[in-house]
Design a protein around this motif. Structure first.
Motif, PDB file in Angstrom:
ATOM      1  N   LEU A  70      -5.612   4.970  -4.397  1.00  0.00           N
ATOM      2  CA  LEU A  70      -5.067   4.443  -3.139  1.00  0.00           C
ATOM      3  C   LEU A  70      -4.499   5.097  -2.106  1.00  0.00           C
ATOM      4  O   LEU A  70      -3.748   4.931  -1.238  1.00  0.00           O
ATOM      5  N   VAL A  71      -4.411   6.635  -2.474  1.00  0.00           N
ATOM      6  CA  VAL A  71      -3.867   7.653  -1.910  1.00  0.00           C
ATOM      7  C   VAL A  71      -4.390   7.594  -0.211  1.00  0.00           C
ATOM      8  O   VAL A  71      -3.415   7.664   0.569  1.00  0.00           O
ATOM      9  N   PRO A  72      -5.518   7.408   0.179  1.00  0.00           N
ATOM     10  CA  PRO A  72      -5.832   7.502   1.537  1.00  0.00           C
ATOM     11  C   PRO A  72      -5.462   6.243   2.231  1.00  0.00           C
ATOM     12  O   PRO A  72      -4.774   6.257   3.341  1.00  0.00           O
ATOM     13  N   LEU A  73      -5.315   5.195   1.492  1.00  0.00           N
ATOM     14  CA  LEU A  73      -4.779   4.075   1.869  1.00  0.00           C
ATOM     15  C   LEU A  73      -3.206   4.052   2.350  1.00  0.00           C
ATOM     16  O   LEU A  73      -2.814   3.604   3.267  1.00  0.00           O
ATOM     17  N   ARG A 108       8.921  -3.220   2.982  1.00  0.00           N
ATOM     18  CA  ARG A 108       9.095  -1.772   2.265  1.00  0.00           C
ATOM     19  C   ARG A 108      10.733  -1.664   1.783  1.00  0.00           C
ATOM     20  O   ARG A 108      10.937  -1.350   0.666  1.00  0.00           O
ATOM     21  N   SER A 109      11.635  -1.696   2.717  1.00  0.00           N
ATOM     22  CA  SER A 109      12.778  -1.585   2.498  1.00  0.00           C
ATOM     23  C   SER A 109      13.257  -2.681   1.422  1.00  0.00           C
ATOM     24  O   SER A 109      14.284  -2.451   0.621  1.00  0.00           O
ATOM     25  N   GLY A 110      12.774  -3.825   1.449  1.00  0.00           N
ATOM     26  CA  GLY A 110      13.173  -5.000   0.415  1.00  0.00           C
ATOM     27  C   GLY A 110      12.648  -4.469  -0.776  1.00  0.00           C
ATOM     28  O   GLY A 110      13.377  -4.586  -1.937  1.00  0.00           O
ATOM     29  N   ILE A 111      11.285  -4.103  -0.904  1.00  0.00           N
ATOM     30  CA  ILE A 111      10.931  -3.492  -2.267  1.00  0.00           C
ATOM     31  C   ILE A 111      11.634  -2.269  -2.897  1.00  0.00           C
ATOM     32  O   ILE A 111      12.082  -2.308  -4.153  1.00  0.00           O
ATOM     33  N   GLU A 112      12.053  -1.316  -1.928  1.00  0.00           N
ATOM     34  CA  GLU A 112      12.945  -0.262  -2.394  1.00  0.00           C
ATOM     35  C   GLU A 112      14.213  -0.731  -2.918  1.00  0.00           C
ATOM     36  O   GLU A 112      14.831   0.022  -3.568  1.00  0.00           O
ATOM     37  N   SER A 117       1.232  -4.084 -15.618  1.00  0.00           N
ATOM     38  CA  SER A 117       0.700  -3.073 -14.688  1.00  0.00           C
ATOM     39  C   SER A 117       1.647  -2.909 -13.385  1.00  0.00           C
ATOM     40  O   SER A 117       2.305  -3.885 -13.188  1.00  0.00           O
ATOM     41  N   ARG A 118       1.499  -1.676 -12.800  1.00  0.00           N
ATOM     42  CA  ARG A 118       2.173  -1.616 -11.768  1.00  0.00           C
ATOM     43  C   ARG A 118       2.057  -2.873 -10.570  1.00  0.00           C
ATOM     44  O   ARG A 118       2.983  -3.288  -9.990  1.00  0.00           O
ATOM     45  N   GLY A 119       0.821  -3.184 -10.384  1.00  0.00           N
ATOM     46  CA  GLY A 119       0.424  -4.198  -9.529  1.00  0.00           C
ATOM     47  C   GLY A 119       1.088  -5.624  -9.923  1.00  0.00           C
ATOM     48  O   GLY A 119       1.542  -6.388  -9.145  1.00  0.00           O
ATOM     49  N   ALA A 153       0.778  -1.074   0.023  1.00  0.00           N
ATOM     50  CA  ALA A 153       0.046  -0.106  -0.042  1.00  0.00           C
ATOM     51  C   ALA A 153       0.965   1.239   0.085  1.00  0.00           C
ATOM     52  O   ALA A 153       0.727   2.129  -0.698  1.00  0.00           O
ATOM     53  N   ARG A 154       1.916   1.421   0.660  1.00  0.00           N
ATOM     54  CA  ARG A 154       2.889   2.207   0.870  1.00  0.00           C
ATOM     55  C   ARG A 154       3.589   2.538  -0.375  1.00  0.00           C
ATOM     56  O   ARG A 154       3.914   3.858  -0.728  1.00  0.00           O
ATOM     57  N   SER A 155       3.711   1.597  -1.271  1.00  0.00           N
ATOM     58  CA  SER A 155       4.452   1.817  -2.424  1.00  0.00           C
ATOM     59  C   SER A 155       3.734   2.020  -3.400  1.00  0.00           C
ATOM     60  O   SER A 155       3.994   1.999  -4.779  1.00  0.00           O
ATOM     61  N   SER A 156       2.183   2.013  -3.517  1.00  0.00           N
ATOM     62  CA  SER A 156       1.514   1.953  -4.556  1.00  0.00           C
ATOM     63  C   SER A 156       1.399   3.445  -5.093  1.00  0.00           C
ATOM     64  O   SER A 156       1.837   4.440  -4.374  1.00  0.00           O
TER      65      SER A 156
END
Lengths: 247, 283
Positions: free
Chosen positions: B106-109, B169-173, B189-191, B98-101
């Protein structure tokens, strides 16, 4: 030319499990020699270079540096590598260090030079090879050709007795190959002893004092560039050259 | 050709030297280990207070006496861990994704995910256990159990999912931008890129830090002792208070170690297997 060669290899054998990568390879490199290793991928060129730098444990044979056997397990490989410079195909610069810091790491930490002394040497070389304005940048900011030149400078900063170049232009765009080869040419004419694995046949012909053709882990043919590249004795060499030389 | 090859005399000699060097290293290692371990053991066993410490902490009678109750209590810790861990993994990954979307919907999420990780990681886990175990049942929420076990587990899930989310998240980044680029070039797609390209690589990378959080969670299940759940620690404290002997604490510690060490070895083995498969020959 001095009597004792810089590198003398006799009966070198290297295997990965069942696969024989180098089979009874012998090679002599005298002071000021520029030896070009040619051959298709997987013929053992890179492995031979890595064996010379003691980055691989060999399975048989003898390697001598300045007349002293360095394939002896009692020899400290780091002491050997102090006097050998190596440049890799993929540059292998340290991305977290600036170009200058890449070049001064070994002189300071291994060779005990002071920071100012190491930086002065590195700056001189970087400026000489056209990297003067990139000294403080990080490697990822540079083009491939610039990175490879920086890697060359890094290897030269310790004033090595022998330079090993492992297909250093293979990852570069054609128009960037020239700027790297210019440096190697300058070094070759300046008397630097080098062993290089290369696919640049024209360059090999120009700078090499000797060309070795490797096939299936063996040196099939070895001699002056004009003989090996234009009048090869072996069928395998002819076939290889027919594939790589545009004619 | 290789069948004909015989090692040269020089090579045979060299192998002997290598074998000798290996033997010497093994001997050095063994002696160093003996000296260190022996030294520590001697320092403890020869200390003036050792007999008293042994009687209060290492008493075999009390160890045997308290064992059955501790086994029962420890089962609660294990159960809590086994229930919480999968939920934490899923929730943590969901928060990280959700944080990397980048989708505007999905902004509120995303904002929620940021606030969640910031706030939750700022609260001591013990405090969360108190708040949930004592506070939530008071809300009288319909359809939800009001047992302390349930809410203590929820507290652990809430706390650890925030940590695990940051690990993910650190892994994703850490996945190189070129991977995103080539996924986009394939018109994913991004997803889809996240699902098939980025997250699988990220997960492999974060196995060691995730293990760190696993082990930490296993131990923190003992925090629920503070809200009167009869877990291993509470049982041990109960026994210690009645019998004036602390041996049960050591027994509980042994149980936790016995649970965490195999997990650590398993994760090491997994990481080694991935490294062998994906980095074969890379030097």
């Amino acid at each position: 030319m001095s009597a004792v060669p810089v590198i003398e290899v006799r009966g070198l054998r290297k295997t990965y499990g069942e696969r024989v990568v180098l089979d009874d390879v012998s090679l002599t490199v005298g002071v000021g020699d520029v030896v070009c290793l040619i051959g298709s991928s997987g013929s053992g060129k890179s492995t031979l270079l890595r064996c010379l730098d003691l980055l691989e444990q060999i399975d048989d044979g003898v390697i001598e540096l300045d007349g002293r056997e360095i394939s002896d397990p009692l020899v400290d490989p780091r002491e050997v590598r102090r006097s050998i410079g190596m440049v890799f195909q993929a540059y292998n610069l340290f991305p977290h260090l600036s170009v200058l810091d890449n070049c001064t790491l070994a002189p300071r930490k291994v060779h005990g030079r002071s920071r100012s002394e190491a930086e002065a040497t590195a700056r001189d070389l970087l400026v000489r090879f056209g990297l003067g304005e990139h000294v403080d940048q990080h490697p990822d900011r540079l083009s491939g050709g610039q990175q490879q030149r920086a890697a060359l400078v890094r290897a030269l900063c310790t004033s090595p007795r022998l330079l090993l170049l492992d297909e250093i232009t293979a990852a570069l765009d054609p128009e960037l190959v020239g700027e790297v080869l210019d440096i190697v040419r300058e070094l070759a004419y300046g008397g630097t002893t080098m062993v290089l694995a290369t696919h640049e046949m024209a360059f090999a012909r120009e700078v090499a004092t000797r060309v070795c053709f490797l096939d299936g882990g063996r040196i099939v043919e070895s001699g002056p560039p004009d003989q090996v590249l234009f009048d090869p004795e072996h069928q395998r060499t002819r076939e290889f050259l027919r594939r790589v030389l545009p004619q | 050709m290789s069948a004909l090859w015989e090692p040269s005399p020089r090579e045979r000699e060299r192998r002997q030297v290598r074998a000798r060097l290996t033997r010497r290293r093994v001997a050095q290692g063994s002696i160093a280990t003996l000296v260190v371990v022996g030294g520590i053991a001697a320092a403890v066993l020869l200390s003036p207070g050792w007999p008293r410490v042994r009687a209060t902490f290492f008493d075999s009678f009390h160890a045997r006496e308290s064992l059955p109750a501790i086994v029962d209590g420890f089962w609660i810790n294990v159960k809590m861990f086994l229930i919480a861990e999968p939920i934490i993994l899923v929730l943590g990954l969901a928060i990280a994704v959700a944080r990397s979307s980048r989708s505007p919907l999905l902004v509120p999420l995303r904002g929620l995910a940021i606030v969640y990780t910031d706030v939750v990681r700022g609260i001591p886990t013990l405090l969360l256990v108190f708040l949930f175990a004592f506070g939530m049942p008071e809300l009288g929420l319909a359809g939800l159990p009001d047992g302390a076990f349930f809410w203590a587990t929820v507290a652990l899930v809430v706390s650890y999912s925030a940590y695990v989310a940051e690990v993910f998240r650190s892994g994703i980044e850490s996945v190189h931008p070129s991977q995103w680029l080539s996924a986009e070039a394939l018109a994913l797609s991004r997803g889809q890129a996240l699902r098939h390209v980025v997250v699988p690589q990220a997960v492999r990378r974060v196995v060691p830090p995730l293990l760190n959080d696993f082990v930490s969670l296993q131990k923190d299940t003992a925090l629920v002792a503070s809200v009167s759940i009869f877990d291993a620690l509470f049982t041990a404290r109960d026994y210690a208070n009645y019998n004036f002997n602390y041996t049960p604490y050591v027994v509980v510690a042994c149980f936790f170690v016995a649970m965490t060490v195999p997990l650590a070895r398993l994760c090491d083995a997994l990481a080694a297997r991935i490294a062998r498969r994906e980095r074969a020959g890379a030097r």
